[in-house]
Design a protein around this motif. Structure first.
Motif: not given
Length: 448
Positions: A158-161, A186-199
């Motif tokens: 699950v991708v969350v931010f 099983d979380f995958l934590v990504c940076p909010y408002n940063d589409i490049s790093a999230t991708e």
């Protein structure tokens, strides 16, 4: 900001000590109620978000835009129960509908026509919702939506931010003392408002990701609006990797009749709702594409079981229908959100002009105060955090002093800085609040 020796208290620390002492002196009845409550409730309550340090106020009643505590102090309510209290305290339309509904019985334990009526209203408002199920809170709705997405995709991640909040067991504020309880997805934590790093992060796990859940505006994490291109990027990525995109609009549904997804013309696969759609009662909802939601169709031998005694509580269903039909109109929501946008712009203009130690972010009627020590610090941005922000202790002290100062002036906000407008407010209420905020901010600046 002046620097003081470690052994010498700063003017800010002294001002905060004095404010807390004054608060304790003015609220003996609340303090007694707190001590009594603490004998059976950990910390004297059952809801962490409304605890106040050093002890919470106990509210006796509310009417219109005002609340009154056990010691007789009256405050204009600019918390609005953390966005859920959008109707004010005593809306006559809702009250009549609820009282009338009582004549038909409290709990009927069966289907009612109000259940399907409310469902059809929500489906009409949100194009992403073709079918919908009800629950008892936004937390519950998000758990069910995530679980349904993983079941549908047969995947686990699950991708969350960072900064996201999807309920009491689904928060992602980063590490802090004490920590948070979390459902063990099983979380995958990504940076909010940063589409490049999230991708980049998603690319490494794309075959395992079954769900991406996001708030169109970070709520409890600081009222940080999602950049439209970031949210559109999540829609693209979800489609490419075959994941279910969930928009958590538990708060942002009040920005318009179709939430922020309608404003931005982005269609998620699923949407979660809660708070005010219950017309003042506990409520949650999750819905989306037919092929996903049909998994809950009890006519199928392979249907997912989803129970809940109060999922279709008659009073909640009637109150929700009444609210949507008569109160949550485009006109009324538009006027309320205009009040909030104009308030935020006016406050930020003076904050910057006078180099005051506050900024405010948000959208429409949902906003959040942020502390900083000087205009040279970075202004709140579309990112939840900033390396140029003051220390956490300084930020907390500034917001605490703002909270106590506004209480003294007759205004109630969340101690963490959240403010939320409601339909009972008039332009004069908001203007009076602005004046109180600015005078409080000037006092805080003198103490820095």
């Amino acid at each position: 900001m002046r620097i003081h020796p470690p052994s010498q208290k700063s003017p800010l620390e002294l001002a905060l000590e004095q404010a807390r002492a004054s608060y304790g002196t003015k609220n003996p009845n609340s303090f007694k109620a707190f001590k009594d409550a603490a004998t059976s409730l950990p910390g004297g309550g059952t809801r962490s978000s409304i605890f106040i340090h050093p002890f919470p106020l106990f509210i006796a009643r509310g009417e219109g835009v005002e609340i009154e505590d056990l010691d007789g102090h009256v405050y204009k309510d600019f918390v609005s129960d953390f966005t859920s209290g959008i109707y004010g305290k005593t809306d006559p339309v809702l009250k009549k509908a609820i009282v009338d509904a009582l004549d038909n019985g409290l709990q009927l334990g069966a289907h009612t026509t109000a259940e399907s009526r409310l469902a059809s209203q929500l489906c009409a408002r949100f194009p992403s919702i073709e079918l919908v199920r009800f629950a008892n809170s936004g937390t519950e709705a998000n758990i069910l939506a995530i679980s349904a997405a993983l079941h549908y995709t047969r995947r686990k991640k699950v991708v969350v931010f960072t900064g996201g909040y999807h309920g009491s067991v689904l928060s992602h504020f980063g590490e802090h003392e004490g920590g948070d309880l979390k459902v063990p997805y099983d979380f995958l934590v990504c940076p909010y408002n940063d589409i490049s790093a999230t991708e980049d992060r998603i690319e490494r796990h794309k075959a395992e990701i079954g769900c991406i859940i996001v708030e169109p505006m970070i709520g409890a994490g600081g009222c940080i609006p999602g950049d439209p291109e970031f949210l559109r990027g999540l829609r693209r990525i979800s489609t490419e990797i075959g994941a279910v995109l969930v928009f958590d609009e538990v708060q942002t549904a009040r920005l318009g009749t179709g939430g922020r997804q309608k404003i931005l013309n982005i269609l998620p696969d699923m949407t979660t709702l809660g708070k005010f759609f219950g017309g003042g009662f506990a409520f949650g909802a999750f819905g989306g594409k037919k092929e996903i939601m049909s998994m809950f169709d009890a006519r199928s031998p392979c249907a997912i079981s989803h129970g809940g005694t109060f999922n279709n509580s008659p009073l909640t269903m009637i109150a929700g229908c009444t609210a949507i039909e008569h109160l949550l109109t485009e006109e009324k929501l538009g006027a309320l959100n205009k009040l909030g946008d104009e308030m935020r712009d006016r406050l930020n203009e003076v904050f910057e002009k006078e180099d005051l130690p506050l900024r405010i972010t948000g959208l429409g009627s949902i906003n959040q105060f942020h502390a900083h020590a000087s205009l040279n610090d970075a202004k709140p941005t579309s990112k939840p955090t900033s390396n140029s922000s003051p220390s956490p202790d300084l930020m907390r002290s500034i917001l605490d002093l703002l909270f106590f100062s506004l209480l003294d002036r007759g205004y109630w906000i969340a101690q963490r800085g959240l403010i939320s407008l409601n339909f009972a407010m008039l332009e004069n209420d908001v203007r009076g609040f602005e004046e109180a905020v600015l005078n409080s901010a000037r006092e805080i600046k003198r103490a820095l």
